[in-house]
Motif scaffolding. Structure first.
Motif, short mmCIF file in Angstrom:
data_model
loop_
_atom_site.label_atom_id
_atom_site.label_comp_id
_atom_site.label_asym_id
_atom_site.label_seq_id
_atom_site.Cartn_x
_atom_site.Cartn_y
_atom_site.Cartn_z
N HIS A 581 0.84 -1.21 0.00
CA HIS A 581 0.00 0.00 0.00
C HIS A 581 0.87 1.26 0.00
O HIS A 581 0.53 2.26 -0.64
CB HIS A 581 -0.91 -0.02 1.24
CG HIS A 581 -1.80 1.17 1.32
ND1 HIS A 581 -2.93 1.32 0.54
CD2 HIS A 581 -1.73 2.30 2.09
CE1 HIS A 581 -3.52 2.46 0.82
NE2 HIS A 581 -2.81 3.08 1.76
N GLN A 582 2.00 1.20 0.71
CA GLN A 582 2.88 2.36 0.84
C GLN A 582 3.44 2.82 -0.51
O GLN A 582 3.51 4.02 -0.79
CB GLN A 582 4.02 2.01 1.80
CG GLN A 582 5.05 3.12 1.99
CD GLN A 582 6.21 2.67 2.86
OE1 GLN A 582 6.07 1.77 3.69
NE2 GLN A 582 7.37 3.28 2.66
N ILE A 583 3.81 1.85 -1.36
CA ILE A 583 4.48 2.24 -2.61
C ILE A 583 3.53 2.28 -3.81
O ILE A 583 3.93 2.71 -4.89
CB ILE A 583 5.65 1.28 -2.92
CG1 ILE A 583 5.15 -0.16 -3.09
CG2 ILE A 583 6.72 1.37 -1.84
CD1 ILE A 583 6.23 -1.13 -3.54
N LEU A 589 2.43 7.33 -10.67
CA LEU A 589 3.20 8.50 -11.12
C LEU A 589 4.20 8.12 -12.23
O LEU A 589 4.40 8.88 -13.19
CB LEU A 589 3.96 9.11 -9.94
CG LEU A 589 3.11 9.82 -8.87
CD1 LEU A 589 3.99 10.22 -7.69
CD2 LEU A 589 2.41 11.04 -9.45
N MET A 590 4.80 6.95 -12.09
CA MET A 590 5.81 6.53 -13.06
C MET A 590 5.19 5.86 -14.30
O MET A 590 5.93 5.42 -15.18
CB MET A 590 6.80 5.55 -12.41
CG MET A 590 7.60 6.11 -11.26
SD MET A 590 8.67 7.49 -11.78
CE MET A 590 8.11 8.74 -10.64
N GLY A 591 3.87 5.77 -14.32
CA GLY A 591 3.22 5.12 -15.47
C GLY A 591 3.51 3.63 -15.52
O GLY A 591 3.50 3.02 -16.60
N LEU A 592 3.77 3.01 -14.35
CA LEU A 592 4.09 1.58 -14.29
C LEU A 592 2.78 0.79 -14.15
O LEU A 592 2.50 0.17 -13.11
CB LEU A 592 5.02 1.30 -13.11
CG LEU A 592 6.43 1.91 -13.25
CD1 LEU A 592 7.12 2.04 -11.91
CD2 LEU A 592 7.27 1.06 -14.20
N THR A 593 1.96 0.82 -15.19
CA THR A 593 0.61 0.26 -15.14
C THR A 593 0.61 -1.23 -14.82
O THR A 593 -0.15 -1.71 -13.96
CB THR A 593 -0.11 0.50 -16.47
OG1 THR A 593 -0.03 1.89 -16.79
CG2 THR A 593 -1.56 0.09 -16.38
N GLU A 594 1.44 -1.99 -15.51
CA GLU A 594 1.48 -3.44 -15.30
C GLU A 594 1.91 -3.77 -13.87
O GLU A 594 1.32 -4.64 -13.21
CB GLU A 594 2.45 -4.10 -16.29
CG GLU A 594 2.00 -4.01 -17.74
CD GLU A 594 0.73 -4.82 -18.00
OE1 GLU A 594 0.51 -5.81 -17.28
OE2 GLU A 594 -0.03 -4.44 -18.90
N ARG A 596 1.66 -1.79 -11.29
CA ARG A 596 0.64 -1.32 -10.34
C ARG A 596 -0.45 -2.38 -10.16
O ARG A 596 -0.97 -2.59 -9.07
CB ARG A 596 0.02 -0.02 -10.80
CG ARG A 596 -0.86 0.61 -9.73
CD ARG A 596 -1.50 1.91 -10.20
NE ARG A 596 -2.22 2.53 -9.10
CZ ARG A 596 -3.42 2.16 -8.65
NH1 ARG A 596 -4.02 1.13 -9.23
NH2 ARG A 596 -4.00 2.77 -7.64
N SER A 597 -0.83 -3.06 -11.24
CA SER A 597 -1.82 -4.13 -11.13
C SER A 597 -1.31 -5.25 -10.24
O SER A 597 -2.05 -5.82 -9.43
CB SER A 597 -2.14 -4.70 -12.53
OG SER A 597 -2.71 -3.70 -13.35
N PHE A 601 -2.85 -6.48 -6.54
CA PHE A 601 -3.18 -7.87 -6.25
C PHE A 601 -2.52 -8.31 -4.95
O PHE A 601 -3.15 -8.95 -4.09
CB PHE A 601 -2.71 -8.76 -7.41
CG PHE A 601 -2.86 -10.23 -7.15
CD1 PHE A 601 -4.07 -10.88 -7.38
CD2 PHE A 601 -1.80 -10.99 -6.65
CE1 PHE A 601 -4.21 -12.24 -7.13
CE2 PHE A 601 -1.93 -12.34 -6.40
CZ PHE A 601 -3.14 -12.97 -6.65
N ILE A 602 -1.24 -7.95 -4.78
CA ILE A 602 -0.51 -8.34 -3.57
C ILE A 602 -1.12 -7.69 -2.33
O ILE A 602 -1.33 -8.34 -1.30
CB ILE A 602 0.98 -7.95 -3.71
CG1 ILE A 602 1.64 -8.77 -4.82
CG2 ILE A 602 1.73 -8.13 -2.38
CD1 ILE A 602 3.00 -8.24 -5.25
#
Length: 642
Positions: A581-583, A589-594, A596-597, A601-602
């Motif tokens: 949750h923290q990160i 912000l970094m556009g790290l879509t994959e 982030r999903s 889940f984790i």
């Protein structure tokens, strides 16, 4: 010209005064009647001219004569007096409400007398009295219902407070039972109000379901056994062998009728017995008239109250509510439910001897084997539907409702994800296959209707996921709106575990989909994982700002990844959820879509302790891809870096 001659001749006098609908009296100041028109006969029953020479006050309700004489005195000082109410003795010795406007002949003609133009206001007075009665009844009802709602609420709040004080196991059991009892009372009162509203709006519907009285009456009676034993009264029932057959109708509404009648009998009986007799009155052309009689030896009902006990907001006496509680709606609902099924209900009673309520309802006669399997749920039944492999998305914004539904699903060992609104639900459905979605309706951000519409617009197979509404609004219009939005079914709140089981596994026949075996994760090139367009957009393409944000990300993520590894090794799922949750915001912000999903889940499954067998692989892949993307990001801010 003809009309003018008509006026001059005075012919209109006969049409307006003599044959008019208003009663006209001419009286002197002492009250002697000098004239009355023929309308007196139609309204009061006296023949023409029969009251001439009589005194007007002799026909006034005795206790109001002095007040009317005072009004006469005042009127002698005025040219015109309006809206004076009085009651006049009719020929049949009844009194009728009238109202007069008085023209003082002294002012116009110099004569000591009045012309009284009287109107019949009996219907208006009846309407006013009825409005007052209804207003008082509703005020009494609101006072009763506010007391009845506050009482269980206070009980729940008080017991919850005691539970937080580390009670002993015995005390804990007592407090929990008290909370459950108070919650049931509160539920009954609210259901009474909702049922009456549904009945009066014409939105109550009846099912046609096959049932047998022998299947549900024993368990219904058993729910009152504890109260009966506590009061030392006997409670028994008999079912005629002729009724051991399949009936077709609405068993839920019949259950509701019997609950109201039996609970009333228990409430008002302090010694003796309560008996429920079920017989087949007659059977004609496939219709069986079921006769159910609930007889008690209780306090009884006064004869003059027997006609009012079925009225809304009414009990036999206001003191009944204070002494025994209740909404005052139970018998109203019973009568409505019986009559809406083309049946009838009657009551006989004697004070201090008891009461007998007889219900007669027609039901169709069904064939053997027509009944659905509605037996109580057990572990074998849950295993048969493979509930432990079911993947459920619960979309609910209320914490308590979410905890309740999730606890039921957890008891069935279902995999359960939660979402607090429709927007979160949409994102989860994009990244996870679900067997069913339980959808609340009233939610912030995106409600259940809009969420379901959005799901149905997704690509297959996401668009085909079954959606079941969980709604406190279960009127016909609300149900139609759910179906129009694309939902498969609805479950009204409050619901029991059995209600949810029936909806999932019997009505909708939900079962786990054939899961595809895990494949080796698809490795996406690190330089394709991120996209800094969002940062460029929010900063106005400020290179210094972008560089600082990327550098911060590169410095803060590695320590968190190390903490996640340790939490995974320790099986510390709450800690793993907190680190994820923290990160999580940084990956947006970094556009790290994959990625982030993956972190979503984790976080969700670590927090809920679900899919624990899948989390280690997910964390491992996530860390590998993070460690690969950080060097690529460094090239963005330090182009010369290797």
């Amino acid at each position: 010209m003809k009309l003018q001659a008509y006026v001059r001749k005075g012919s209109f006098y006969e049409a307006v005064v003599e044959d008019g609908s208003d009663i006209i009296f001419i009286v002197d100041f002492e009250g002697t009647i000098r004239y009355h028109n023929t309308a007196v006969f139609q309204t009061l029953g006296y023949r023409p001219k029969s009251l001439n020479g009589r005194n007007f006050f002799d026909y006034i309700l005795p206790e109001t004569v002095e007040e009317l004489k005072r009004q006469f005195k005042k009127s002698q000082q005025r040219a015109y007096t309006q809206n004076i109410e009085f009651q006049f003795l009719c020929k049949d010795y009844s009194y009728r409400f009238l109202e007069f406007n008085a023209i003082n002949l002294k002012h116009k003609e110099g004569l000591d007398g009045f012309i009284l133009d009287c109107r019949d206001i009996a219907q208006r007075k009846e309407n006013e009295a009825e409005l007052v009665r209804l207003q008082k009844a509703k005020e009494q009802f609101l006072a009763n219902i506010s007391h009845e709602i506050r009482t269980p609420l206070n009980g729940i709040a008080g017991m919850a407070g005691l539970l937080s004080q580390s009670p002993s196991p015995e005390e804990r059991e007592t407090y929990l039972n008290a909370i459950k009892h108070s919650a049931e009372n509160l539920k009954l009162i609210i259901n009474d109000i909702l049922d009456l509203a549904a009945i009066e709006s014409g939105k109550l519907t009846f099912e046609k379901i096959a049932f047998n009285l022998k299947d549900f009456l024993p368990s219904l009676i058993s729910t009152f056994m504890y109260q009966a034993r506590e009061k030392k009264i006997s409670l028994d029932y008999t079912i005629d062998e002729n009724l051991n057959k399949i009936l077709v109708g609405d068993p839920v509404r019949l259950n509701q009728i019997l609950i109201n009648l039996i609970s009333n009998a228990v409430k008002f009986t302090h010694s003796g017995s309560i008996k429920v007799f079920c017989t087949a009155e007659r059977e004609v052309k496939g219709i069986c008239w079921v006769r159910i009689e609930v007889t008690d030896s209780g306090v009884g009902i006064p004869e003059d109250k027997l006609n009012t006990i079925f009225e809304s907001f009414s009990q036999a006496d206001a003191s009944v509510t204070r002494k025994y509680g209740g909404s005052g709606l139970g018998l109203t609902i019973v009568k409505q439910l019986v009559e809406l099924q083309k049946g009838r209900i009657t009551v006989t009673s004697k004070v201090n001897e008891g009461s007998s309520f007889i219900v007669l309802v027609p039901y169709g006669v069904g064939k053997k084997g027509a009944m659905a399997n509605t037996s109580p749920k057990n572990d074998q039944a849950l295993k048969a539907v493979n509930a432990s492999q079911l993947v459920v998305l619960l979309v609910e914004d209320n914490d308590i409702n979410r905890l309740y539904a999730k606890s039921i699903l957890k008891n069935w060992q279902c995999y359960t994800d939660t979402a607090e609104n429709g927007l979160v639900a949409i994102e989860k459905i994009k990244n996870q296959a679900y067997d069913v979605v339980l959808m609340d309706i009233q939610m912030p951000v995106m409600d259940g209707y809009e969420t379901t519409k959005a799901i149905r617009l997704m690509d297959a197979p996401m668009c085909d996921v079954p959606v079941i509404a969980l709604t406190a609004n279960a009127t016909k219009a609300d149900v139609e709106k759910c179906m129009a939005a694309g939902m498969n079914d609805y479950l009204p709140k409050p619901f029991t575990p059995d209600d949810l089981y029936r909806k999932l596994f019997i009505d909708q026949k939900i079962s786990p989909k054939q899961k595809v075996k895990s494949k080796s994760p698809v490795v996406i090139p690190a330089n394709q994982l991120y996209n800094l367009d969002y940062l460029r957009s929010v900063s106005g393409n400020n290179e210094e700002f972008i560089r600082e944000m990327v550098m911060t990300f590169m410095q803060t993520i590695p320590p968190v990844l190390a903490e996640m590894k340790q939490a995974l090794m320790d099986s510390d799922w709450p800690k793993l959820a907190r680190q994820a949750h923290q990160i999580k915001p940084s990956f947006t912000l970094m556009g790290l879509t994959e990625l982030r999903s993956s972190i979503l889940f984790i976080e969700e499954n670590s927090k809920a302790s679900t899919k624990l067998d899948e989390i280690p692989e997910a964390v491992s892949n996530f860390i590998i891809q993070c460690e690969a993307v950080i060097p690529e990001l460094s090239k963005e801010v330090m182009p010369g870096a290797a």
